[in-house]
Every structure is written in C-alpha cells, then in structure tokens.
Design an enzyme around this catalytic site. Structure first.
Site, PDB file in Angstrom:
ATOM      1  N   LYS A  42      14.977   0.620   6.551  1.00  0.00           N
ATOM      2  CA  LYS A  42      15.840   1.050   5.440  1.00  0.00           C
ATOM      3  C   LYS A  42      15.618   2.517   5.066  1.00  0.00           C
ATOM      4  O   LYS A  42      16.476   3.137   4.439  1.00  0.00           O
ATOM      5  CB  LYS A  42      15.654   0.144   4.222  1.00  0.00           C
ATOM      6  CG  LYS A  42      14.299   0.231   3.555  1.00  0.00           C
ATOM      7  CD  LYS A  42      14.219  -0.688   2.342  1.00  0.00           C
ATOM      8  CE  LYS A  42      12.866  -0.554   1.653  1.00  0.00           C
ATOM      9  NZ  LYS A  42      12.739  -1.455   0.495  1.00  0.00           N
ATOM     10  N   ARG A  55      -9.948  -5.438   7.277  1.00  0.00           N
ATOM     11  CA  ARG A  55     -11.230  -5.039   6.677  1.00  0.00           C
ATOM     12  C   ARG A  55     -12.388  -5.981   6.980  1.00  0.00           C
ATOM     13  O   ARG A  55     -13.502  -5.536   7.234  1.00  0.00           O
ATOM     14  CB  ARG A  55     -11.076  -4.885   5.159  1.00  0.00           C
ATOM     15  CG  ARG A  55     -10.256  -3.683   4.761  1.00  0.00           C
ATOM     16  CD  ARG A  55     -10.096  -3.613   3.255  1.00  0.00           C
ATOM     17  NE  ARG A  55      -9.133  -2.582   2.875  1.00  0.00           N
ATOM     18  CZ  ARG A  55      -8.401  -2.611   1.780  1.00  0.00           C
ATOM     19  NH1 ARG A  55      -8.526  -3.641   0.940  1.00  0.00           N
ATOM     20  NH2 ARG A  55      -7.556  -1.649   1.510  1.00  0.00           N
ATOM     21  N   CYS A  98      -9.553   0.461  -2.588  1.00  0.00           N
ATOM     22  CA  CYS A  98      -9.741   1.630  -3.448  1.00  0.00           C
ATOM     23  C   CYS A  98     -10.929   1.489  -4.399  1.00  0.00           C
ATOM     24  O   CYS A  98     -11.765   2.389  -4.518  1.00  0.00           O
ATOM     25  CB  CYS A  98      -8.463   1.916  -4.235  1.00  0.00           C
ATOM     26  SG  CYS A  98      -7.747   0.461  -5.028  1.00  0.00           S
ATOM     27  N   GLN A 120      -8.183  -0.829 -13.772  1.00  0.00           N
ATOM     28  CA  GLN A 120      -7.421  -0.242 -12.680  1.00  0.00           C
ATOM     29  C   GLN A 120      -6.009   0.190 -13.082  1.00  0.00           C
ATOM     30  O   GLN A 120      -5.290  -0.530 -13.754  1.00  0.00           O
ATOM     31  CB  GLN A 120      -7.360  -1.235 -11.504  1.00  0.00           C
ATOM     32  CG  GLN A 120      -8.740  -1.524 -10.944  1.00  0.00           C
ATOM     33  CD  GLN A 120      -8.730  -2.465  -9.743  1.00  0.00           C
ATOM     34  OE1 GLN A 120      -9.620  -3.304  -9.619  1.00  0.00           O
ATOM     35  NE2 GLN A 120      -7.762  -2.339  -8.854  1.00  0.00           N
ATOM     36  N   ARG A 122      -6.092  -4.853 -14.776  1.00  0.00           N
ATOM     37  CA  ARG A 122      -5.072  -3.806 -14.693  1.00  0.00           C
ATOM     38  C   ARG A 122      -4.813  -3.270 -16.102  1.00  0.00           C
ATOM     39  O   ARG A 122      -4.585  -4.048 -17.036  1.00  0.00           O
ATOM     40  CB  ARG A 122      -3.785  -4.385 -14.107  1.00  0.00           C
ATOM     41  CG  ARG A 122      -2.777  -3.341 -13.690  1.00  0.00           C
ATOM     42  CD  ARG A 122      -3.178  -2.597 -12.446  1.00  0.00           C
ATOM     43  NE  ARG A 122      -3.261  -3.450 -11.266  1.00  0.00           N
ATOM     44  CZ  ARG A 122      -3.735  -3.051 -10.087  1.00  0.00           C
ATOM     45  NH1 ARG A 122      -4.171  -1.815  -9.934  1.00  0.00           N
ATOM     46  NH2 ARG A 122      -3.771  -3.880  -9.062  1.00  0.00           N
ATOM     47  N   HIS A 171      -8.859   4.774 -11.187  1.00  0.00           N
ATOM     48  CA  HIS A 171      -9.541   3.505 -11.456  1.00  0.00           C
ATOM     49  C   HIS A 171     -10.909   3.785 -12.087  1.00  0.00           C
ATOM     50  O   HIS A 171     -11.599   4.735 -11.694  1.00  0.00           O
ATOM     51  CB  HIS A 171      -9.761   2.713 -10.164  1.00  0.00           C
ATOM     52  CG  HIS A 171      -8.515   2.111  -9.583  1.00  0.00           C
ATOM     53  ND1 HIS A 171      -7.301   2.133 -10.219  1.00  0.00           N
ATOM     54  CD2 HIS A 171      -8.314   1.462  -8.398  1.00  0.00           C
ATOM     55  CE1 HIS A 171      -6.407   1.520  -9.456  1.00  0.00           C
ATOM     56  NE2 HIS A 171      -6.984   1.110  -8.355  1.00  0.00           N
TER      57      HIS A 171
END
Length: 334
Positions: free
Chosen positions: A37, A97, A126, A153, A227, A234
C-alpha cells in the site's frame, strides 16, 4: 554498500533513516521498503528523494544489509528470504529474539559474539535495551540476584495510531482508538497482549531478554509495564538485589564510566532523568540512585531513554556499524 530499511514509512523506520544520515553510515545505495500500500511513495534521505519499493523487489536487489522494523509476522516471513539472498538482517521485531540460534544484541554489551555467519540478528525490546545498559556493569561488579522493574512507557512505543489517539483526546476529538481506554490523563497497566500467566507480552520480554543478552540465567527479573500519556521516551523504576554489597559512590562512578550511559543524579539541584531531556538523544540516562533501606545489598534507580532511538533505531544501526567495523557483512571489506 547497498542498504535496505524495511518498514521505512513507520515511526521507527523514519527514525532509522534519520539516524543513518546523522551517523553518516556508509551507503552507496539506499532501498526504502514498505508494504504494497506504500509502494511508490517518496521518502527523503540526505535531501534526496527515494521511492518506496516492496519486499519482493528489495529481496531481488540482494542488499548487503537490511534493517527491519516492520512487525513480527513480516520478519518471520521475509528475514529468512533476505538471509538466503546473502543479506545480513538486523531485526527490530520480537520475532527472533528468543530463538536459541539467533543472537540478541546490545553492541556495548555483547556485539563481540557476532560472526559473519549471523545472517539474522535480533534487536532487543526497547525497554530491555535501556535496562541492560545500566544493569550490565553492575552485574559484572556485584552479581545480580533479582531485578524488579516497573515501566512508564510512551505511546510512541505502540505506534502512530496511539500517538494520534492521545493527540485526539487532548484536543477533545473523537477518532480511532489504539488502546481499549483513553490514554490522555490516564495510565494503562497493559503493554502488548495479556498471556496465560497474567503478565503481558512486554513484561515477559523484560523477564527473559536481559538474561539472554547477559548470557546468564542465575538472576531473575519480574516486571510491570505501564503505558502513560507521554509522546516519547520510556522510564523505568528499577530495584536490584545483588549477591555482594556495594558503595553508592562506586556505583555512580561505575555507571558514569559506562559508554552510552549518563548519570543525572543530584537531588539538591532537582537533577534526574526525564523523557523530556532524553528526547532525540542516543544515551541511556540513570538517576535517583539510592540504597534500598528495606533489603540488604539492594539498590533503587530510575532509568530513562528515547525508545525510538537507543530503544530501537540507534541500537540497530550500532549493530550494523559493528558489523562494518569488523568486516562481517557478506565478507565485504568496507
């Protein structure tokens, strides 16, 4: 060398292009890659326009290096195809990871483990990166037993949709929701999806990734990830219990001598790390360093970093810089 940035139109992808330019990474040809897209869109790099191409087109170009930030599903499907074409992939998603065959790298800590055979390299989460940057020298000196981390965060860690949700709420405008609740004037103890054990995926990343990066399962990590309505950066409240006792002056000296870590710790002048200060910087900032008076050999700290830079783009590019410095990219001498 020929470099592909996969997910170039996303938030991290945009920062990757910015950091590649700032650090003058050696690029002879840049491929900006995104989904179908976005094909044909134009992105600027060092003042020059670049047309977005698809993953299929990028694989056919067989770049020397591909830096991915396009989500886990894309990485699982496409990173092996790039690797088969001879490209070294640095992947910013969670896809690889914890794969035992894939190295999870923070350059200041374990880049020395990388070899020419590592065709897919994982960039950590992060919030993990800023945590281990501070923990690594302390673990070496005092041996960690247990880490308790609570994160604060930014919405930018979720992506463009979340930033837009917060902006809409601040303006009193209705719009698409990235979260199940309002984020403006709120705090959500809900980063990523919930798992069967009651933790979120983000919290389990924090529990598992530090042990892999440090190559040591002898310590444990437990996390609560929250959050908050900040647009970038953060923050983490971290409590560590060590096997050995420590001197606070030595701790501050050790951290101040650690490359990539900046100590901001003077209560007399209200000096401590903040997301506002960390914005657009590549260092990890640590302060509020104090002894935990409730438990022997235990330390409290406050750690802050720009989650889009050292928490994502900068760390990935530092991995690439190490590969270049050691001539590990497809055997090419740069």
């Amino acid at each position: 060398m020929k470099v592909a940035v996969v997910g170039a139109t996303g938030m991290v992808g945009e920062v990757m292009l910015k950091v590649l330019a700032e650090r003058n990474f050696p690029i002879s040809e840049l491929l900006v890659v995104a989904s179908e897209k976005s094909k044909g869109k134009t992105l600027m790099f060092k003042g020059e326009p670049h047309t977005v191409i698809t993953l299929e087109e990028a694989v056919a170009e067989a770049p020397d290096l591909a830096i991915f930030s396009a989500g886990g599903e894309t990485s699982l499907q496409w990173a092996p195809r790039f690797a088969q074409a001879g490209t070294t992939v640095v992947d910013n998603s969670s896809a690889w990871r914890m794969d035992p065959a894939i190295k999870l790298v923070v350059p200041e800590i374990n880049a020395h483990e990388l070899t020419e055979k590592d065709k897919i390299i994982a960039n950590p989460n992060c919030s993990t990166i800023q945590l281990v940057m501070v923990l690594a020298p302390l673990h070496k000196a005092y041996r960690m037993k247990r880490v308790v981390v609570s994160t604060y965060q930014s919405v930018s860690g979720t992506g463009v949709k979340a930033v837009k949700q917060m902006e809409n709420e601040m303006e009193g405008t209705k719009g698409e929701m990235a979260y199940p609740y309002a984020i403006h004037r709120n705090a959500l103890p809900h980063c990523d999806v919930f798992l069967d054990n009651g933790y979120t995926k983000e919290e389990m990343k924090l529990a598992k990734e530090p042990r892999k990066i440090l190559g040591d399962d002898s310590f444990s990590v437990t996390a609560t990830a929250v959050r908050i309505p900040t647009s970038g950066g953060h923050s983490e409240a971290v409590n560590v219990t060590f096997e050995k006792d420590f001197d606070l002056g030595e701790v501050r000296k050790l951290l101040s001598e650690t490359p990539g870590v900046v100590v901001q710790d003077n209560p007399d002048t209200n000096t401590y790390p903040m997301p506002l200060y960390a914005h657009d910087k590549d260092d990890v900032f640590v302060g509020r360093i104090r002894r935990d008076e409730s438990l022997p050999n235990s330390l409290n700290m406050w750690i802050v970093a720009d989650n889009l830079r050292k928490g994502a783009a900068t760390n990935a590019i530092q991995i690439a810089e190490y590969l270049v410095s050691k001539n590990l990219l497809a055997g090419k001498v740069v």
